[in-house]
Design a protein around this motif. Structure first.
Motif, PDB file in Angstrom:
ATOM      1  N   VAL A 314       0.856  -1.194   0.000  1.00 35.35           N
ATOM      2  CA  VAL A 314       0.000   0.000   0.000  1.00 35.35           C
ATOM      3  C   VAL A 314       0.890   1.242   0.000  1.00 35.35           C
ATOM      4  N   ALA A 315       0.333   2.390  -0.379  1.00 32.66           N
ATOM      5  CA  ALA A 315       1.140   3.613  -0.436  1.00 32.66           C
ATOM      6  C   ALA A 315       0.254   4.826  -0.192  1.00 32.66           C
ATOM      7  N   VAL A 316       0.866   5.927   0.241  1.00 31.38           N
ATOM      8  CA  VAL A 316       0.109   7.161   0.478  1.00 31.38           C
ATOM      9  C   VAL A 316       0.424   8.184  -0.601  1.00 31.38           C
ATOM     10  N   PHE A 317      -0.590   8.518  -1.377  1.00 34.75           N
ATOM     11  CA  PHE A 317      -0.512   9.626  -2.343  1.00 34.75           C
ATOM     12  C   PHE A 317      -1.575  10.632  -1.966  1.00 34.75           C
ATOM     13  N   TYR A 318      -1.256  11.738  -1.337  1.00 32.51           N
ATOM     14  CA  TYR A 318       0.062  12.252  -1.011  1.00 32.51           C
ATOM     15  C   TYR A 318       0.067  12.607   0.465  1.00 32.51           C
ATOM     16  N   PRO A 319       1.144  12.295   1.180  1.00 35.81           N
ATOM     17  CA  PRO A 319       1.139  12.555   2.631  1.00 35.81           C
ATOM     18  C   PRO A 319       1.214  14.033   2.993  1.00 35.81           C
ATOM     19  N   LYS A 320       1.702  14.881   2.078  1.00 36.18           N
ATOM     20  CA  LYS A 320       1.782  16.320   2.355  1.00 36.18           C
ATOM     21  C   LYS A 320       1.290  17.083   1.147  1.00 36.18           C
ATOM     22  N   PRO A 321       0.280  17.933   1.307  1.00 36.93           N
ATOM     23  CA  PRO A 321      -0.106  18.777   0.184  1.00 36.93           C
ATOM     24  C   PRO A 321       1.031  19.746  -0.141  1.00 36.93           C
ATOM     25  N   CYS A 322       1.087  20.210  -1.375  1.00 36.89           N
ATOM     26  CA  CYS A 322       2.218  21.059  -1.788  1.00 36.89           C
ATOM     27  C   CYS A 322       2.408  22.264  -0.867  1.00 36.89           C
ATOM     28  N   HIS A 323       1.285  22.888  -0.438  1.00 37.02           N
ATOM     29  CA  HIS A 323       1.429  24.137   0.333  1.00 37.02           C
ATOM     30  C   HIS A 323       2.064  23.917   1.703  1.00 37.02           C
ATOM     31  N   GLN A 324       2.228  22.652   2.109  1.00 42.00           N
ATOM     32  CA  GLN A 324       2.898  22.380   3.391  1.00 42.00           C
ATOM     33  C   GLN A 324       4.317  21.841   3.202  1.00 42.00           C
TER      34      GLN A 324
END
Ligand SMILES: *Cc1c(COP(=O)(O)O)cnc(C)c1O
Length: 369
Positions: A314-324
């Motif tokens: 499994v994978a996380v897309f995306y763990p951080k939004p660009c603005h962070q």
């Protein structure tokens, strides 16, 4: 079990791919070979765009139209924050601080409502010139172009479609790659239509733009080879990648069908267990990812741990939004808190998704929820 099973795919097409690559090795036109033009014609035809340009990556497929449209410092470019960083990066590279727009949680795509709020913010509170909207067809689902187009028209903005994950997706009969003044897609190996290395393509209906794209692809070349008439890049696609893509293209429609069968099975098997992704009527996704939403960050961690320890990748897309992200948190504009982007980043994760996923594996996955 594989997250994306490129080996099973290769087994189906192995012989033809080897023949196609050998053909390039024999004719020796490693750059700009006849396969490039053939691919460009097939791609344009497939998505109903007048012109296609084969290029070196999905990122360059966005950068080339941006350069061609003459975007520069002082212009405002609106893109979602919940995306792969390349969407925002091409603006930033031109000295343009991206204006990050929130998403709709049902589709993970740009919220038309927050887009309009962001445009108003730019007009009223900054001295930037609103120029371009870059919707992303996230996880394979085309963005809400019906609504976004209306807003773009109202404020006289152009649209550059980031179809890096969406090529082949549809709204009605209209295919991703054909929304907006221009579009860029990626053939990175893990994308629904992937090469065996980096590659991409841009699309437009404008004869004027395609000519500029061609020039920018080769350092801003003019009629004379060594009198460059604008600033460009080295954005060519290797002929070997084009030859491989032509073979993969033959099974692409069938693979999209298979991906949709896999997605429907997940939807049924996971109903009531977790929030599954929604595809609105009239929309077709290519399922670049099958992404679910856990109840909380802790819930996500415990589910992912359980799946991984049972051999499910499994994978996380995306763990951080660009603005962070570090490079962007002080290099962007935001009209108001991007609540849905932050909510999604804390809770989403993606399950194995590819055309060769077996029903019994999906049953096994669903039983772990
Ligand atoms: C993959 C991707 C890109 C960039 O494509 P590359 O071929 O990796 O350069 C751009 N935007 C989105 C949304 C992507 O997923």
């Amino acid at each position: 079990m594989q997250f994306i099973d490129l080996k099973s795919q290769y087994k189906q097409i192995e012989e033809n791919v080897k023949l196609a690559v050998n053909k390039v090795l024999d004719h020796g036109m490693y750059v700009g070979g006849p396969e490039i033009t053939e691919l460009e014609e097939k791609l344009a035809d497939y998505c109903g765009s007048k012109y296609a340009l084969a290029c070196s990556s999905g990122t360059d497929a966005l950068l080339i139209p941006m350069l061609a449209m003459g975007l520069r410092k002082g212009d405002a470019v609106f893109c979602p924050s919940f995306t792969f960083v390349a969407t925002a990066e091409v603006s930033a590279m031109l000295g343009i601080k991206p204006v990050f727009v929130d998403i709709d949680l049902e589709t993970f795509n740009m919220s038309p409502q927050h887009l309009e709020e962001s445009i108003k913010y730019v007009i009223e509170k900054t001295d930037l010139n609103p120029k371009l909207v870059m919707p992303v067809d996230l996880f394979g689902l085309p963005a809400n172009y019906d609504e976004i187009q209306k807003i773009a028209d109202k404020y006289n903005l152009k649209i550059l479609e980031d179809a890096a994950q969406g090529f082949g997706g549809k709204i009605g009969k209209k295919v991703a790659g054909s929304f907006g003044q221009a579009a860029g897609t990626s053939f990175y190996p893990a994308k629904p239509l992937g090469a065996y290395g980096d590659a991409g393509a841009c699309f437009t209906d404008s004869e004027e733009l395609i000519e500029i794209f061609r020039s920018i692809r080769v350092h801003g070349m003019g009629g004379e080879r060594y009198d460059n008439i604008r600033i460009g890049i080295n954005g060519r696609m290797s002929t070997i990648q084009a030859a491989i893509l032509l073979e993969k293209f033959k099974i692409f429609d069938n693979e999209i069908k298979q991906r949709n069968i896999v997605a429907s099975r997940y939807n049924k098997l996971l109903a009531g267990k977790i929030k599954t992704p929604k595809v609105n009527d009239n929309y077709t996704s290519t399922w670049a990812q099958y992404t679910v939403i856990a109840e909380s960050n802790e819930h996500r961690t415990s589910l992912m741990d359980k799946l991984k320890s049972n051999g499910v990748p499994v994978a996380v897309f995306y763990p951080k939004p660009c603005h962070q992200q570090t490079a962007y948190k002080n290099y962007c504009h935001i009209a108001s808190k991007l609540e849905n982007s932050e909510y999604a980043a804390e809770r989403v994760f993606s399950l194995p998704m590819h055309p060769y996923l077996e029903e019994e594996d999906q049953i096994k996955i669903a039983e772990l929820f």
